[in-house]
Design a protein around this motif. Structure first.
Motif: not given
Length: 458
Positions: A3-9, A133-139, A444-448
């Motif tokens: 979650a922290q990584q996604i938050e920073r992204y 989707a882009e965020a998860l593919l990038q991370l 965005l965070r909810v969807i992820c």
């Protein structure tokens, strides 16, 4: 999920994401106006580039009988569920233009709200799914589920081409669940998952009397007045408490469980505030149901308009030759629009006064939709909202209709999860449409999170 990584992204890229969304919002993709036909294609092409940038595959524009549709997917999560995301890139017309505080296709951020036509309905909410989707593919280099996207350009005109497209491409659109973000939250900071929508059935009643308007002094009292006749017909539809008097109208209404009604009661709906907001002194309807229940789980019959005779300034002593009225019914599971229209026609015929002829035409049909609110896919969405917003999620129905949702449910036979991030106050379909960026950020965070929740669904 980290979650922290996604938050920073998302924090680091917020400015870039808003710039991208604003470029999308600048495209005047008004589906109902032929002058914007080229803009519709431009919006579809914009989505193609956005999907490709996000790392999605098999991106294409599919022609329909009307405006084009955009498809994309990512199908490498072996053994995991497939999520089909639906959205629309078309928007409503902007009239009346003079009521906009800033040009509708020149996005502006004011007080952490993004103002533009389509900001909330539905470009902003659709865009969020692409960026998640882009965020998860990038991370991570992969998604936790398989994903398919179908973004259409005709939702604001009733999705006339989409049911046939879905039927034709049923195998290609096969999924385990369908996610749509085109609904609203319960209120600021109060997330909600919608699991039911009412359907729709409408008719127009045309009553005809003499061959032309008559002098009311010469013929009044001797010739049936079509306006009086149509008022008599309309009055026969409901009793004084709003209970519909059409024979068999309630026969197929699916009972609502005590558990669901208890959930509705727990939402702490403020009736007095609602009446104040609406400018009314009393609410109306079936006594044994609450305001919320009347608008979510009960069918309705409403007169939308009456025309006939003289309505200009002053008076004209005329007995009109004809009168008409438009009526719509909101339907609940398991009512069928065709069956209801047939019953309406039979009712009108049996209550037609002597001395006039009646013609009935049909319009606006859509089936109601319901996914059981205890379905795992619905409850998983609630958990994701609660993690990000820090408050319990409301499970709601909506009084409105989105006909394509019922079509997805009927054709693909998969649960539909309505995860909205808009607010009722955001003026969608009206001047000064806007989207609260707090819900853009949290959404965005909810969807992820939900994509990871969905990966465990069976």
């Amino acid at each position: 999920m980290d979650a922290q990584q996604i938050e920073r992204y998302f924090q680091e890229r917020r400015g870039d994401h808003l710039e991208e969304l604003e470029s999308f919002l600048r495209i005047p993709s008004v589906s109902s106006l032929s002058e914007h036909k080229k803009d519709m294609l431009t919006a579809a092409e914009w989505l193609v580039k956005s999907f490709e940038k996000a790392g999605l595959e098999n991106v294409k524009i599919d022609e329909t009988g009307g405006h084009p549709l955009v498809y994309a997917d990512w199908l490498h999560a072996e053994g995991k569920p497939t999520v089909l995301v639906y959205g629309h890139y078309d928007v409503q017309p902007v009239d009346p233009l003079h009521l906009w505080e800033s040009p509708p296709f020149e996005p502006q951020v004011r007080d952490n709200k993004l103002y533009a036509r389509g900001a909330s309905d539905d470009k902003g909410q659709t865009f969020m799914h692409i960026k998640a989707a882009e965020a998860l593919l990038q991370l991570n280099g992969e998604l936790p589920v398989n994903m398919k996207f179908i973004i259409e350009g005709e939702e604001e005109i009733g999705s006339p081409s989409l049911p046939a497209y879905v039927e034709k491409n049923k195998e290609a659109l096969e999924a385990d669940l369908i996610v749509i973000s085109d609904t609203g939250m319960q209120g600021p900071g109060r997330p909600a998952v919608c699991y039911g929508l009412r359907g729709l059935a409408g008719i127009q009643i045309d009553v005809k009397g003499p061959k032309g308007d008559l002098h009311s002094g010469l013929y009044g009292g001797a010739v049936q007045n079509p306006l009086h006749a149509i008022v008599e017909i309309l009055e026969s539809f409901r009793d004084k408490e709003g209970v519909i008097q059409v024979e068999g109208f309630y026969d197929d209404v699916l009972p609502v469980s005590d558990e669901e009604r208890a959930e509705f009661a727990s939402l702490e709906f403020d009736l007095e505030n609602e009446k104040k907001e609406l400018g009314i002194t009393e609410d109306f309807g079936e006594k044994e149901y609450s305001f919320v229940e009347r608008t979510w789980i009960r069918p309705t019959l409403e007169i939308n308009g009456i025309t006939g005779g003289f309505s200009g300034e002053g008076i004209k002593t005329v007995l009109p030759a004809e009168a008409s009225s438009k009526i719509t019914c909101r339907l609940v599971p398991d009512q069928d629009p065709d069956d209801i229209v047939a019953k309406l026609k039979a009712h009108v015929e049996s209550h037609k006064p002597a001395g006039v002829s009646v013609e009935i035409s049909e319009f606006d049909k859509g089936k109601p939709f319901l996914t059981p609110f205890d379905h795992p896919a619905i409850q998983a969405a609630g958990r994701s909202y609660e993690k990000i917003y820090g408050v319990p999620t409301a499970f709601t129905r909506m009084g409105g209709s989105i006909p394509i949702v019922a079509a997805f449910d009927e054709i693909l036979e998969r649960p539909v999860v309505l995860m909205g991030f808009g607010l009722a106050s955001e003026n969608f379909h009206a001047p000064n449409e806007h989207f609260h960026l707090e819900n853009f950020d949290k959404g965005l965070r909810v969807i992820c999170d939900y994509l990871f929740e969905a990966s465990a669904l069976k």
